[in-house]
Write an enzyme that holds these catalytic residues in place. Structure first.
Site, PDB file in Angstrom:
ATOM      1  N   HIS A 181      -4.011   1.123   7.626  1.00 40.39           N
ATOM      2  CA  HIS A 181      -2.775   1.852   7.752  1.00 40.39           C
ATOM      3  C   HIS A 181      -2.881   2.938   6.708  1.00 40.39           C
ATOM      4  O   HIS A 181      -2.411   4.055   6.923  1.00 40.39           O
ATOM      5  CB  HIS A 181      -1.770   0.562   7.259  1.00 40.39           C
ATOM      6  CG  HIS A 181      -0.453   1.032   7.139  1.00 40.39           C
ATOM      7  ND1 HIS A 181       0.578   0.801   8.036  1.00 40.39           N
ATOM      8  CD2 HIS A 181       0.108   2.033   6.433  1.00 40.39           C
ATOM      9  CE1 HIS A 181       1.590   1.427   7.760  1.00 40.39           C
ATOM     10  NE2 HIS A 181       1.523   2.069   6.721  1.00 40.39           N
ATOM     11  N   GLU A 182      -3.298   2.860   5.530  1.00 40.23           N
ATOM     12  CA  GLU A 182      -3.033   3.817   4.430  1.00 40.23           C
ATOM     13  C   GLU A 182      -4.054   4.976   4.723  1.00 40.23           C
ATOM     14  O   GLU A 182      -3.666   6.064   4.782  1.00 40.23           O
ATOM     15  CB  GLU A 182      -3.412   3.115   3.037  1.00 40.23           C
ATOM     16  CG  GLU A 182      -2.464   2.102   2.578  1.00 40.23           C
ATOM     17  CD  GLU A 182      -1.017   2.493   2.829  1.00 40.23           C
ATOM     18  OE1 GLU A 182      -0.647   3.620   2.546  1.00 40.23           O
ATOM     19  OE2 GLU A 182      -0.421   1.331   2.874  1.00 40.23           O
ATOM     20  N   GLY A 211       0.925  -1.232   0.052  1.00 37.76           N
ATOM     21  CA  GLY A 211      -0.026   0.007  -0.065  1.00 37.76           C
ATOM     22  C   GLY A 211       1.042   1.449  -0.169  1.00 37.76           C
ATOM     23  O   GLY A 211       2.004   1.221   0.554  1.00 37.76           O
ATOM     24  N   HIS A 246      -2.655   7.263   7.210  1.00 38.84           N
ATOM     25  CA  HIS A 246      -1.446   8.234   6.462  1.00 38.84           C
ATOM     26  C   HIS A 246      -2.111   9.595   5.971  1.00 38.84           C
ATOM     27  O   HIS A 246      -1.751  10.778   6.064  1.00 38.84           O
ATOM     28  CB  HIS A 246      -1.075   7.629   5.274  1.00 38.84           C
ATOM     29  CG  HIS A 246       0.141   6.830   5.540  1.00 38.84           C
ATOM     30  ND1 HIS A 246       1.285   7.318   6.044  1.00 38.84           N
ATOM     31  CD2 HIS A 246       0.584   5.413   5.119  1.00 38.84           C
ATOM     32  CE1 HIS A 246       2.413   6.461   6.213  1.00 38.84           C
ATOM     33  NE2 HIS A 246       1.677   5.329   5.691  1.00 38.84           N
ATOM     34  N   CYS A 261       6.163  -0.169   7.133  1.00 40.41           N
ATOM     35  CA  CYS A 261       5.565   0.851   6.437  1.00 40.41           C
ATOM     36  C   CYS A 261       6.816   1.210   5.306  1.00 40.41           C
ATOM     37  O   CYS A 261       7.976   1.389   5.920  1.00 40.41           O
ATOM     38  CB  CYS A 261       5.195   2.192   7.197  1.00 40.41           C
ATOM     39  SG  CYS A 261       4.772   3.542   6.268  1.00 40.41           S
ATOM     40  N   LEU A 262       6.450   1.644   4.036  1.00 39.80           N
ATOM     41  CA  LEU A 262       7.559   2.178   3.143  1.00 39.80           C
ATOM     42  C   LEU A 262       8.259   3.344   3.479  1.00 39.80           C
ATOM     43  O   LEU A 262       9.553   3.805   3.212  1.00 39.80           O
ATOM     44  CB  LEU A 262       7.008   2.106   1.874  1.00 39.80           C
ATOM     45  CG  LEU A 262       6.581   1.057   1.101  1.00 39.80           C
ATOM     46  CD1 LEU A 262       5.682   1.280  -0.263  1.00 39.80           C
ATOM     47  CD2 LEU A 262       7.578  -0.060   1.029  1.00 39.80           C
ATOM     48  N   GLN A 315       2.879  10.097   1.026  1.00 40.63           N
ATOM     49  CA  GLN A 315       4.237   9.155   1.135  1.00 40.63           C
ATOM     50  C   GLN A 315       5.183   9.946   0.006  1.00 40.63           C
ATOM     51  O   GLN A 315       6.216   9.643   0.016  1.00 40.63           O
ATOM     52  CB  GLN A 315       4.103   7.825   1.289  1.00 40.63           C
ATOM     53  CG  GLN A 315       3.349   7.316   2.588  1.00 40.63           C
ATOM     54  CD  GLN A 315       3.264   5.808   2.654  1.00 40.63           C
ATOM     55  OE1 GLN A 315       2.253   5.225   1.935  1.00 40.63           O
ATOM     56  NE2 GLN A 315       4.404   5.194   2.946  1.00 40.63           N
TER      57      GLN A 315
END
Ligand code: NI
Length: 154
Positions: free
Chosen positions: A130-131, A46, A134, A88-89, A51
Site C-alpha cells: 500500500h505505502e 503506515g 503511494h 488509508c489515512l 501524504q
C-alpha cells in the site's frame, strides 16, 4: 513532537510519482521524525511522504514490531495473495476489500543510506505494498474490489 498535516485523496499531490531521495541529511531525518509523530498521532500503521506533501520515495510503517523507515524502496518479489480490509489515512472513514500479496520481499535504504532487505508477511506485506503504491501516485481506492458501506465495518 512535530506532526505534519495529512493530505486527503482529492489533493493532486497524492496522484503524482515521487522522486528518489539522493541526500541522506538532517532534512530527511526531520521528515522521518515528523512522519513518525504524525503516524503515531493518527493511530495508523503506515505513512508515505507524499501524504505529508513531500514528493520523495519515503515511507514508514509500524505494524506492531517497531518502526521501519524505508527510503527508495523496491519490491523485489511478491508472493501469494491475501484478501484484506483496507483503509488509508488520506481517505478517513473509508474502507474497501482489496487483494494484496501475502508475502513481500522489500529492499530499501535506511536514514543513513544503507541498503537492507526484509521479507514481510500478512499485515506488514499489505502495508508495504500500500505505502509503496503511494510513491507512484496510486491510491488503494483505485485498486479495491469494492468499497465497504458504513454498516459493514462499524
Ligand atoms: Ni495510504
Amino acid at each position: 513532537m512535530a506532526t505534519r498535516t495529512i493530505l486527503t485523496d482529492n489533493d493532486p499531490v497524492l496522484h503524482k510519482v515521487c522522486k528518489p531521495v539522493e541526500t541522506f541529511d538532517k532534512r530527511l531525518w526531520q521528515l522521518l521524525d515528523d512522519m513518525a509523530d504524525t503516524l503515531k498521532k493518527a493511530n495508523g500503521v503506515g505513512l508515505a511522504a507524499p501524504q505529508v506533501g513531500v514528493l520523495r520515495r519515503v515511507f514508514i510503517m509500524d505494524t506492531g514490531d517497531g518502526l521501519k523507515e524505508c527510503i527508495n524502496p523496491t519490491i523485489l518479489e511478491r508472493r501469494g495473495v491475501q484478501e484484506c480490509t483496507e483503509g488509508c489515512l488520506s481517505s478517513p472513514g473509508e474502507y474497501g476489500i482489496i487483494h494484496r500479496p501475502a508475502v513481500v520481499k522489500l529492499q530499501a535504504q535506511n536514514r543513513h543510506g544503507k541498503f537492507f532487505i526484509v521479507t514481510l508477511e500478512e499485515l506488514a506485506a499489505q502495508c508495504a505494498d500500500h505505502e509503496n503504491d503511494h510513491l507512484d501516485g496510486i491510491l488503494f481506492k483505485s485498486k479495491v474490489d469494492r468499497m465497504l458501506s458504513p454498516d459493514e465495518y462499524i
